[in-house]
Design an enzyme around this catalytic site. Sequence first.
Site, PDB file in Angstrom:
ATOM      1  N   ASP A 262       0.797  -1.231   0.000  1.00  0.00           N
ATOM      2  CA  ASP A 262       0.000   0.000   0.000  1.00  0.00           C
ATOM      3  C   ASP A 262       0.827   1.277   0.000  1.00  0.00           C
ATOM      4  O   ASP A 262       0.369   2.315   0.452  1.00  0.00           O
ATOM      5  CB  ASP A 262      -0.889  -0.017   1.243  1.00  0.00           C
ATOM      6  CG  ASP A 262      -0.095  -0.354   2.499  1.00  0.00           C
ATOM      7  OD1 ASP A 262       1.116  -0.081   2.513  1.00  0.00           O
ATOM      8  OD2 ASP A 262      -0.684  -0.887   3.456  1.00  0.00           O
TER       9      ASP A 262
ATOM     10  N   GLU B 217      -0.511  -9.160  -1.073  1.00  0.00           N
ATOM     11  CA  GLU B 217      -1.002  -8.639   0.214  1.00  0.00           C
ATOM     12  C   GLU B 217      -2.222  -7.733  -0.030  1.00  0.00           C
ATOM     13  O   GLU B 217      -2.305  -6.598   0.460  1.00  0.00           O
ATOM     14  CB  GLU B 217       0.077  -7.899   1.009  1.00  0.00           C
ATOM     15  CG  GLU B 217      -0.227  -7.864   2.510  1.00  0.00           C
ATOM     16  CD  GLU B 217       0.792  -7.068   3.322  1.00  0.00           C
ATOM     17  OE1 GLU B 217       1.151  -5.952   2.916  1.00  0.00           O
ATOM     18  OE2 GLU B 217       1.217  -7.571   4.377  1.00  0.00           O
TER      19      GLU B 217
ATOM     20  N   GLU C 254      -1.967   5.028   3.399  1.00  0.00           N
ATOM     21  CA  GLU C 254      -1.953   3.629   2.932  1.00  0.00           C
ATOM     22  C   GLU C 254      -3.352   3.031   2.743  1.00  0.00           C
ATOM     23  O   GLU C 254      -3.565   2.231   1.830  1.00  0.00           O
ATOM     24  CB  GLU C 254      -1.135   2.761   3.897  1.00  0.00           C
ATOM     25  CG  GLU C 254       0.367   3.034   3.869  1.00  0.00           C
ATOM     26  CD  GLU C 254       0.794   4.211   4.731  1.00  0.00           C
ATOM     27  OE1 GLU C 254      -0.070   4.825   5.407  1.00  0.00           O
ATOM     28  OE2 GLU C 254       2.003   4.534   4.734  1.00  0.00           O
TER      29      GLU C 254
ATOM     30  N   HIS D  80       7.344   4.711  12.750  1.00  0.00           N
ATOM     31  CA  HIS D  80       7.581   5.554  11.571  1.00  0.00           C
ATOM     32  C   HIS D  80       6.323   6.140  10.936  1.00  0.00           C
ATOM     33  O   HIS D  80       6.399   7.031  10.120  1.00  0.00           O
ATOM     34  CB  HIS D  80       8.337   4.776  10.495  1.00  0.00           C
ATOM     35  CG  HIS D  80       7.505   3.759   9.761  1.00  0.00           C
ATOM     36  ND1 HIS D  80       7.260   2.514  10.263  1.00  0.00           N
ATOM     37  CD2 HIS D  80       6.854   3.817   8.575  1.00  0.00           C
ATOM     38  CE1 HIS D  80       6.510   1.842   9.419  1.00  0.00           C
ATOM     39  NE2 HIS D  80       6.237   2.601   8.375  1.00  0.00           N
TER      40      HIS D  80
ATOM     41  N   ARG E 139       3.231   7.992   9.375  1.00  0.00           N
ATOM     42  CA  ARG E 139       2.987   9.433   9.239  1.00  0.00           C
ATOM     43  C   ARG E 139       1.987   9.928  10.285  1.00  0.00           C
ATOM     44  O   ARG E 139       2.148  11.021  10.827  1.00  0.00           O
ATOM     45  CB  ARG E 139       2.476   9.756   7.832  1.00  0.00           C
ATOM     46  CG  ARG E 139       3.595   9.789   6.816  1.00  0.00           C
ATOM     47  CD  ARG E 139       3.119   9.955   5.399  1.00  0.00           C
ATOM     48  NE  ARG E 139       4.242   9.773   4.481  1.00  0.00           N
ATOM     49  CZ  ARG E 139       4.816  10.742   3.774  1.00  0.00           C
ATOM     50  NH1 ARG E 139       4.381  11.968   3.843  1.00  0.00           N
ATOM     51  NH2 ARG E 139       5.844  10.483   2.979  1.00  0.00           N
TER      52      ARG E 139
ATOM     53  N   HIS F 122      14.130   4.828  11.849  1.00  0.00           N
ATOM     54  CA  HIS F 122      13.759   4.986  10.439  1.00  0.00           C
ATOM     55  C   HIS F 122      14.475   6.203   9.854  1.00  0.00           C
ATOM     56  O   HIS F 122      14.767   7.153  10.571  1.00  0.00           O
ATOM     57  CB  HIS F 122      12.231   5.182  10.388  1.00  0.00           C
ATOM     58  CG  HIS F 122      11.609   5.018   9.046  1.00  0.00           C
ATOM     59  ND1 HIS F 122      11.586   6.037   8.121  1.00  0.00           N
ATOM     60  CD2 HIS F 122      10.961   3.970   8.470  1.00  0.00           C
ATOM     61  CE1 HIS F 122      10.953   5.621   7.027  1.00  0.00           C
ATOM     62  NE2 HIS F 122      10.561   4.359   7.219  1.00  0.00           N
TER      63      HIS F 122
HETATM   64  C1  UD1 Z   1       6.839   4.673   3.349  1.00  0.00           C
HETATM   65  C2  UD1 Z   1       5.416   4.206   3.029  1.00  0.00           C
HETATM   66  C3  UD1 Z   1       4.848   3.430   4.206  1.00  0.00           C
HETATM   67  C4  UD1 Z   1       5.768   2.315   4.641  1.00  0.00           C
HETATM   68  C5  UD1 Z   1       7.164   2.865   4.884  1.00  0.00           C
HETATM   69  C6  UD1 Z   1       8.108   1.719   5.140  1.00  0.00           C
HETATM   70  C7  UD1 Z   1       4.198   5.704   1.540  1.00  0.00           C
HETATM   71  C8  UD1 Z   1       3.278   6.851   1.427  1.00  0.00           C
HETATM   72  N1  UD1 Z   1       4.561   5.346   2.788  1.00  0.00           N
HETATM   73  O1  UD1 Z   1       6.761   5.601   4.409  1.00  0.00           O
HETATM   74  O2  UD1 Z   1       3.604   2.865   3.836  1.00  0.00           O
HETATM   75  O3  UD1 Z   1       5.289   1.746   5.826  1.00  0.00           O
HETATM   76  O4  UD1 Z   1       7.622   3.560   3.712  1.00  0.00           O
HETATM   77  O5  UD1 Z   1       9.256   2.134   5.774  1.00  0.00           O
HETATM   78  O6  UD1 Z   1       4.581   5.141   0.543  1.00  0.00           O
HETATM   79  N2  UD1 Z   1      14.220   8.550   3.714  1.00  0.00           N
HETATM   80  C9  UD1 Z   1      15.584   8.561   3.540  1.00  0.00           C
HETATM   81  N3  UD1 Z   1      16.195   7.390   3.176  1.00  0.00           N
HETATM   82  C10 UD1 Z   1      15.494   6.235   2.993  1.00  0.00           C
HETATM   83  C11 UD1 Z   1      14.099   6.253   3.167  1.00  0.00           C
HETATM   84  C12 UD1 Z   1      13.474   7.419   3.522  1.00  0.00           C
HETATM   85  O7  UD1 Z   1      16.235   9.555   3.697  1.00  0.00           O
HETATM   86  O8  UD1 Z   1      16.111   5.207   2.696  1.00  0.00           O
HETATM   87  C13 UD1 Z   1      13.568   9.804   4.127  1.00  0.00           C
HETATM   88  C14 UD1 Z   1      13.416  10.840   3.005  1.00  0.00           C
HETATM   89  O9  UD1 Z   1      13.649  12.119   3.530  1.00  0.00           O
HETATM   90  C15 UD1 Z   1      11.937  10.699   2.640  1.00  0.00           C
HETATM   91  C16 UD1 Z   1      11.308  10.365   3.973  1.00  0.00           C
HETATM   92  O10 UD1 Z   1      12.258   9.514   4.599  1.00  0.00           O
HETATM   93  O11 UD1 Z   1      11.457  11.871   2.072  1.00  0.00           O
HETATM   94  C17 UD1 Z   1       9.951   9.710   3.940  1.00  0.00           C
HETATM   95  O12 UD1 Z   1       9.959   8.587   3.055  1.00  0.00           O
HETATM   96  P1  UD1 Z   1       8.589   8.108   2.347  1.00  0.00           P
HETATM   97  O13 UD1 Z   1       8.892   6.911   1.495  1.00  0.00           O
HETATM   98  O14 UD1 Z   1       7.931   9.242   1.714  1.00  0.00           O
HETATM   99  O15 UD1 Z   1       7.664   7.698   3.535  1.00  0.00           O
HETATM  100  P2  UD1 Z   1       7.874   6.675   4.705  1.00  0.00           P
HETATM  101  O16 UD1 Z   1       7.441   7.365   5.929  1.00  0.00           O
HETATM  102  O17 UD1 Z   1       9.216   6.066   4.638  1.00  0.00           O
HETATM  103  N1  UDP Z   2      13.190  -4.037   9.160  1.00  0.00           N
HETATM  104  C1  UDP Z   2      14.557  -4.135   8.940  1.00  0.00           C
HETATM  105  N2  UDP Z   2      15.390  -3.351   9.684  1.00  0.00           N
HETATM  106  C2  UDP Z   2      14.932  -2.476  10.615  1.00  0.00           C
HETATM  107  C3  UDP Z   2      13.533  -2.381  10.840  1.00  0.00           C
HETATM  108  C4  UDP Z   2      12.689  -3.166  10.094  1.00  0.00           C
HETATM  109  O1  UDP Z   2      14.995  -4.915   8.121  1.00  0.00           O
HETATM  110  O2  UDP Z   2      15.759  -1.802  11.247  1.00  0.00           O
HETATM  111  C5  UDP Z   2      12.267  -4.854   8.356  1.00  0.00           C
HETATM  112  C6  UDP Z   2      11.313  -5.699   9.141  1.00  0.00           C
HETATM  113  O3  UDP Z   2      11.872  -6.978   9.396  1.00  0.00           O
HETATM  114  C7  UDP Z   2      10.096  -5.771   8.243  1.00  0.00           C
HETATM  115  C8  UDP Z   2      10.167  -4.500   7.440  1.00  0.00           C
HETATM  116  O4  UDP Z   2      11.463  -3.950   7.627  1.00  0.00           O
HETATM  117  O5  UDP Z   2      10.161  -6.859   7.348  1.00  0.00           O
HETATM  118  C9  UDP Z   2       9.102  -3.529   7.893  1.00  0.00           C
HETATM  119  O6  UDP Z   2       9.330  -2.276   7.323  1.00  0.00           O
HETATM  120  P1  UDP Z   2       8.648  -0.959   7.868  1.00  0.00           P
HETATM  121  O7  UDP Z   2       8.328  -1.101   9.308  1.00  0.00           O
HETATM  122  O8  UDP Z   2       9.529   0.154   7.457  1.00  0.00           O
HETATM  123  O9  UDP Z   2       7.328  -0.843   6.986  1.00  0.00           O
HETATM  124  P2  UDP Z   2       5.844  -1.409   7.128  1.00  0.00           P
HETATM  125  O10 UDP Z   2       5.907  -2.882   7.245  1.00  0.00           O
HETATM  126  O11 UDP Z   2       5.200  -0.753   8.312  1.00  0.00           O
HETATM  127  O12 UDP Z   2       5.170  -0.949   5.877  1.00  0.00           O
END
Ligand code: UD1
Ligand code: UDP
Length: 400
Positions: free
Chosen positions: A112, A134, A148, A219, A221, A251
């Site tokens: 999602d 999923e 999501e 993490h 939002r 995160h």
């Molecule tokens: C996203 C997903 C969420 C998922 C999560 C998993 C959307 C809207 N949300 O949320 O469903 O649970 O990923 O972790 O798709 N950033 C970095 N490096 C990275 C990753 C992120 O710097 O490797 C920072 C960036 O500034 C980015 C911010 O995190 O702009 C937010 O990332 P984003 O993918 O928009 O949303 P998540 O909160 O990570």
């Molecule tokens: N995970 C990881 N390292 C971490 C935290 C989480 O590899 O430090 C893995 C975890 O095992 C799971 C996935 O990341 O499989 C979950 O990701 P996240 O919580 O970012 O996203 P969500 O599942 O909520 O969309």
Amino acid sequence: MSPLPFPDPVGTGSSRPLRVAVVLGTRPEAVKLAPVVRALDAAPGFESLVINTGQHREMLDPMLHRLQLTTHHSLEVMRDRQELSALTARLIEGLGEVLRYEEPDLVMVQGDTSSTLCGALAAFYERIPVAHVEAGLRSGVLDNPFPEELNRRLVSKLTRWHFAPTERAGAELRAEGIPADNVHVTGNTVIDNLLWVRHRGVGRSAFRTGRRGVLVTLHRRENQGDRMRAMAATLLRLARRGDVEILLPVHRSPAVRDVLEGALGHDPHITLTEPLDYFDFTASLAACELVLTDSGGVQEEAPSLDKPVLVLRTTTERPEVVTTGAARLVGVDPEHIHTEANNLLDDPALYQSMAEAPSPFGDGYAARRIVTRLAEDSAATPVSAPAFPTVPHAISLADW
Ligand code: UD1
Ligand code: UDP
């Protein structure tokens, strides 16, 4: 059933491999799609093509390497503190270009995220059928989790093959009018991956002390801002018990980092780390006593390792894990979270009942079931997978 709005190339009887474009962009998508890519690559008659949108960078690249996923296209859409609208625009444009260039027979998305939604939408625009892994998770509240819940509902409108992780998710989809023939209950591929990692036997727990381990991830939002500040204060209170070590891999989102590092960076009972390598994270999960999280994937993995989970959210799209007793939806009130965590740490009978509850997320054959179904609907050589178990599966990897 209304006909698909585009020609469905699957089932044309063609003898060339069926080309499946697998779109992923974030950490959980890599975890949950890696087993499907492996199953596609092992099955005769399929060819996988991994499109990495780059929605995540630092958190995804090491994951791809560890999960042995080879990327065929990378879009690098990530920006610091990206806005959903701009991210969506970049994703749609980039994915459209790749799909026009590659002309796959099918596009597969998972979950999602923004990458999921845009993968499905770009495929729809190019008249390519979509498979959704999923599928059918619903919290019932359109903006929680945000965004999501909306993403997954929209993806269901664009999907031809709905691969639901549980019977309940399948029922949600059928109740929304999706033809039963298009809904397939497979289990969750997250379990396939846990088994894959376990067989490789590597990974080191990141807990530093011999104290009782509490693993925390945050993490979402809707939990950012004041709510996360209040949760951080609760973690500090919990740490003051003196007998626990709280491990919190932070995160990469700056909205998360700024709050958690500022509030928790200096407590001797709290270990903040960079996001952990997947193998080390699962080893830490196996080593902990209790999990506090707002993550979807973590609340699916923990019950398979017999770890009780407190879900720090007000809604859930995974009520099965609450029903089996493996998790509690404790909400976001700091006082309540504190009480629930202490109860679990102090009441061995309560702890035991949660730890022993079965995992409702399947048996590790989800990816094979997905590929089996696609093979049945195409000219690809048949492959087989065991039937989905009808009772919550008591898969336990506790002896990791
Ligand atoms: C996203 C997903 C969420 C998922 C999560 C998993 C959307 C809207 N949300 O949320 O469903 O649970 O990923 O972790 O798709 N950033 C970095 N490096 C990275 C990753 C992120 O710097 O490797 C920072 C960036 O500034 C980015 C911010 O995190 O702009 C937010 O990332 P984003 O993918 O928009 O949303 P998540 O909160 O990570
Ligand atoms: N995970 C990881 N390292 C971490 C935290 C989480 O590899 O430090 C893995 C975890 O095992 C799971 C996935 O990341 O499989 C979950 O990701 P996240 O919580 O970012 O996203 P969500 O599942 O909520 O969309």
